[in-house]
Motif scaffolding. Structure first.
Motif, mmCIF file in Angstrom:
data_model
loop_
_atom_site.group_PDB
_atom_site.id
_atom_site.type_symbol
_atom_site.label_atom_id
_atom_site.label_comp_id
_atom_site.label_asym_id
_atom_site.label_seq_id
_atom_site.Cartn_x
_atom_site.Cartn_y
_atom_site.Cartn_z
ATOM 1 N N HIS A 208 -22.750 2.399 -36.680
ATOM 2 C CA HIS A 208 -22.732 2.465 -35.220
ATOM 3 C C HIS A 208 -23.470 3.747 -34.832
ATOM 4 C CE1 HIS A 208 -19.577 -0.682 -34.873
ATOM 5 N NE2 HIS A 208 -19.120 -0.153 -36.004
ATOM 6 N N CYS A 243 -22.573 2.586 -27.694
ATOM 7 C CA CYS A 243 -23.019 2.447 -29.075
ATOM 8 C C CYS A 243 -24.523 2.193 -29.037
ATOM 9 C CB CYS A 243 -22.301 1.296 -29.766
ATOM 10 S SG CYS A 243 -22.826 1.115 -31.490
ATOM 11 N N GLU A 245 -26.475 1.587 -31.703
ATOM 12 C CA GLU A 245 -26.957 0.939 -32.930
ATOM 13 C C GLU A 245 -26.460 -0.506 -32.891
ATOM 14 O OE1 GLU A 245 -28.499 2.672 -35.846
ATOM 15 O OE2 GLU A 245 -28.966 0.569 -36.181
ATOM 16 N N CYS A 247 -24.771 -3.427 -33.736
ATOM 17 C CA CYS A 247 -23.761 -3.461 -34.794
ATOM 18 C C CYS A 247 -23.061 -4.813 -34.897
ATOM 19 C CB CYS A 247 -22.747 -2.345 -34.559
ATOM 20 S SG CYS A 247 -21.945 -2.457 -32.949
ATOM 21 N N HIS A 251 -21.685 -5.845 -29.821
ATOM 22 C CA HIS A 251 -22.285 -4.508 -29.641
ATOM 23 C C HIS A 251 -22.306 -4.100 -28.166
ATOM 24 C CE1 HIS A 251 -25.224 -1.287 -29.803
ATOM 25 N NE2 HIS A 251 -26.058 -1.996 -29.081
ATOM 26 N N MET A 254 -19.287 -2.341 -26.563
ATOM 27 C CA MET A 254 -18.793 -1.079 -27.109
ATOM 28 C C MET A 254 -18.976 0.060 -26.131
ATOM 29 S SD MET A 254 -19.402 -0.586 -31.135
ATOM 30 C CE MET A 254 -18.643 0.971 -31.546
HETATM 31 CU CU CU Z 1 -21.413 -0.304 -32.512
#
Ligand code: CU
Length: 275
Positions: A208, A243, A245, A247, A251, A254
């Motif tokens: 992340h 976040c 990245e 993920c 995602h 997040m």
């Molecule tokens: Cu993430």
């Protein structure tokens, strides 16, 4: 073909249009790039990061604009069907035109990175957080942020991955007395303004990235590693935590919040959470 004596490739009208397009392209790119693309800064080191970005944008942007204007001028000047002549440049001219731009680019790039950027990065990454920093542990997982504060004892309870379950997402070891008073939050951080905040960043499952856009903080969270980062928030308010990245499917969910409050309000919140 050392000397070429032939008409320019464009008639005057198309030459002027092309020259105008090239000039407008250079200016347009600069105007678009100069708009504010980051939210207003809210951390101490963020001011230095922004200064570096602005310096690099203005210097390289000026070169882009100048380059396009000169190119546009040449297209305009030599595209009127007039005969033009050209000859190969001499060795001296070639040297000058190689060395001078290289020097200018070195001053621009190194001026931005070495003079403005490195002092900011070295404070953050080599000197580490001051001893009075608030310590918070953040464990990223699909798809939220587990936030943990040490309790009144100032110590985090031991974690054991084999104890992780739905009820015990971090795997807190119940036999460790240090963990009894730990404070747990989900996707929510409280910090006092103008105090250094040290984040111990972990990841439970996949990569992340802990991103505080207002605070110019972005750090990958890597499973199996605890990565330290720190910053000093300079403005009170509620700020986004994201976040950065990709993920997994969730995602986009997040999202977390960083509440920056006064020292008194922070103490009140801590007391409340300690029960
Ligand atoms: Cu993430």
């Amino acid at each position: 073909m050392g000397k070429a004596n032939r008409p320019g490739p464009f008639g005057s009208t198309s030459g002027i249009i092309l020259a105008a397009v090239i000039g407008a392209l250079g200016v347009g790119v600069f105007v678009l790039g100069a708009r504010r693309y980051l939210p207003p800064v809210a951390s101490r080191h963020g001011i230095g990061i922004d200064a570096m970005l602005v310096y690099l944008l203005v210097t390289t942007g000026t070169l882009v604009v100048l380059g396009h204007l000169v190119l546009g001028y040449f297209v305009f000047r030599f595209s009127r069907g007039r005969e033009v002549s050209s000859s190969l440049p001499g060795v001296r001219a070639e040297r000058i035109w190689s060395i001078v731009p290289a020097l200018i680019m070195t001053v621009i790039a190194e001026g931005g990175v070495l003079v403005i950027g490195i002092p900011v990065f070295s404070e953050l990454y080599t000197e580490g957080p001051p001893s009075d920093a608030i310590v918070i542990e953040v464990t990223a997982e699909q798809f939220t942020w587990n936030v943990r504060y040490p309790g009144a004892d100032g110590a985090f309870g031991r974690l054991d991955p084999s104890l992780i379950s739905a009820e015990n997402p971090l795997g807190l070891d119940p036999s460790d007395p240090a963990g009894v008073d730990d404070i747990h939050e989900l996707a929510l951080m409280y910090v006092p303004v103008n105090r250094p905040v040290r984040v111990r960043l972990r990841a439970k499952d996949v990569l992340h990235s802990f991103y505080l856009p207002y605070h110019r903080i972005k750090q990958d969270a890597v499973p199996g590693m605890t990565i330290d980062l720190w910053f000093v928030p300079t403005r009170e308010g509620e700020f986004d935590l994201a976040c950065a990245e990709l993920c997994g499917f969730g995602h986009y969910q997040m999202r977390g919040f960083l509440h920056v409050v006064s020292e008194e309000e922070f103490e009140r919140w801590l007391e409340e959470r300690r029960g």
